[in-house]
Design an enzyme around this catalytic site. Structure first.
Site, mmCIF file in Angstrom:
data_model
loop_
_atom_site.group_PDB
_atom_site.id
_atom_site.type_symbol
_atom_site.label_atom_id
_atom_site.label_comp_id
_atom_site.label_asym_id
_atom_site.label_seq_id
_atom_site.Cartn_x
_atom_site.Cartn_y
_atom_site.Cartn_z
ATOM 1 C CB CYS A 363 45.953 37.855 42.493
ATOM 2 S SG CYS A 363 46.574 38.311 44.111
ATOM 3 C CD GLU A 364 44.253 33.507 37.713
ATOM 4 O OE1 GLU A 364 43.289 33.264 36.957
ATOM 5 O OE2 GLU A 364 45.399 33.090 37.527
#
Ligand code: LLP
Length: 437
Positions: A363-364
């Protein structure tokens, strides 16, 4: 990269189809070629043969025990930077392989561990560390074998995060004051100053910095000897670049040509600490496509390898070739040798290829393995090979997003063996489970 080739439009590691390994062990999977590892070790041994060097494989590049053992079995010692790496080296090579210990922050515990486990040489990075080593050695009633690490203050030569020989970095002793530091331990009962160390940075694609560094080294060794130190070792570190893209890296013999004169002039025993040169191109990271999607005018391949598995693209913007394991029939598999030498993606300007980002599930937005790569349309379940993943790949892997770290497989011809099993949820929470109330 020669040990990863297409045969009948299928990617092989040596004589083993990598798709077979994916089926057996799952993905993401690190796949190493033993032939590639040994070829590069031999290349460096042969290039420097005239000096009979001590090659200390740099454990930080890839500390897998089986890889380290292979290195020891073929004549290498180890370069370590923590007690953990020291223990890996001992586990892999026993007490017979020479171990050099570098790093700016050795603790007393690490110093004592090294001294009681036959450390070959400490590469010392500050005056306080030098005296800490001396104190521990005296307490143990031994003399610590020490090389001072110099920062030779050379022009920038690689990525700012990994350039270790420009003024102002935390590494080594200043070239202006190192001779005074050497003077301070003349006759010290706990210290035998026997060497000079430098590690210029990594990766370095030019030989000139080594020439300049070695020349400065000759002068320093002369000065140390004039103080009465019996200097026997010149440790030129690692950092030798590799081909991530094309043919950008010089061969080992080109580095040897500029380093060997200093060895002859000083009569020192040469030590080298290569990591990436040996292991970098000996592995691919094999991943599987989960989904594809297009958004904001961009095309994404979402696959199961992520920044936690290979952080180099995210951290340094570094380039790793990404190839499909089984390219579709309408895409030629021969590299596009006439393409842009700075972007030698084999599928560049090929029919049916278009620019895509290869991203992972973390999640980046910074979680990517490649950007804007011409690749054919991929389907769910297709396999991708991320090249040049052997050095600082698994070694820098983490459990971010509670992802389990990949398995590792070592291939020899048509055979292979697991050299690290895939992590489990139990591994993931092992240090927390007992603390749960
Ligand atoms: N010796 C010392 C003292 C070092 O600090 C290093 C690497 C080496 C030897 C081995 O360098 P090599 O031959 O592998 O280039 N994570 C970065 C590289 C960091 C290098 C740290 N020191 C990357 O992925 O590019």
């Amino acid at each position: 990269m020669d040990h990863f080739q297409y045969q009948n439009r299928q990617l092989y590691c040596e004589d083993t189809p990598v798709a077979e390994l994916a089926a057996q062990y799952g993905t993401p999977l690190y796949i190493y070629s033993q032939a590639a590892l040994l070829e590069k070790l031999r290349e460096i041994q042969a290039a420097f043969a005239a000096a009979e060097p001590i090659i200390c494989y740099s454990v930080k590049a890839n500390g897998n025990l089986s890889i380290c053992r292979l290195m020891a079995q073929h004549g290498a010692g180890f370069d370590v930077t923590s007690k953990g790496e020291f223990q890996r080296a001992l586990r892999a090579g026993g007490r017979t392989s020479p171990i050099v210990f570098a790093g700016v922050g050795k603790t007393d515990d690490e110093i004592e561990f090294a001294l009681t486990n036959n450390v070959f040489l400490f590469d010392v990075e500050s005056e306080q560390e030098l005296h800490a080593i001396g104190a521990v050695a005296q307490r143990l009633g031994v003399k610590a074998p020490v090389a001072l690490r110099v920062n030779p203050d050379l022009p920038p030569k690689t990525h700012v995060k990994t350039d270790t020989s420009v003024k102002g970095v935390k590494f080594g002793l200043d070239i202006e004051t190192i001779v005074d530091v050497a003077q301070s331990v003349v006759g010290h009962p706990g210290i035998a100053l026997v060497g000079l160390h430098m590690h210029l940075g990594s990766p370095i694609l030019k030989v000139e910095p080594y020439r300049l560094g070695a020349e400065k080294g000759v002068t320093l060794i002369r000065q140390f000897r004039a103080q009465g130190h019996d200097i026997r070792y010149l440790n030129m570190g690692g950092g030798f670049g590799i081909n991530y893209r094309n043919d950008e890296a010089p061969p080992a013999r080109a580095f040897a040509e500029v380093i060997l004169p200093a060895v002859r002039e000083t009569g020192c025993q040469l030590i080298l600490e290569p990591g990436r040169f040996i292991v970098g191109n000996a592995a691919i990271l094999l991943t599987r496509v989960l989904y594809t999607k297009s958004t904001g005018g961009k095309h994404y391949i979402i696959q199961d390898g992520a920044m936690n598995d290979l952080i180099r693209p995210t951290l340094y913007g570094s380039f790793h070739r990404v190839w499909p394991v089984q390219p579709p029939e309408n895409v030629p598999v021969e590299p596009d040798v006439n393409g842009d030498p700075d972007d030698p993606q084999p599928f560049r300007d090929m029919p049916h290829c278009f620019k895509q980002d290869v991203v992972g599930p973390v999640c980046e937005s910074g979680d990517f393995l490649a950007k804007d790569r011409p690749l054919p349309a991929m389907k769910r379940g297709d396999l991708l090979a991320v090249f040049s993943a052997g050095a600082y790949g698994m070694a820098m892997a983490s459990n971010y997003n509670s992802r389990l770290r990949a398995a590792e497989v070592l291939v020899t011809g048509r055979t292979h063996r697991l050299i690290r099993r895939r992590e489990t949820f139990a591994d993931l929470v092992a240090c927390e489970d007992d603390c749960l109330n």
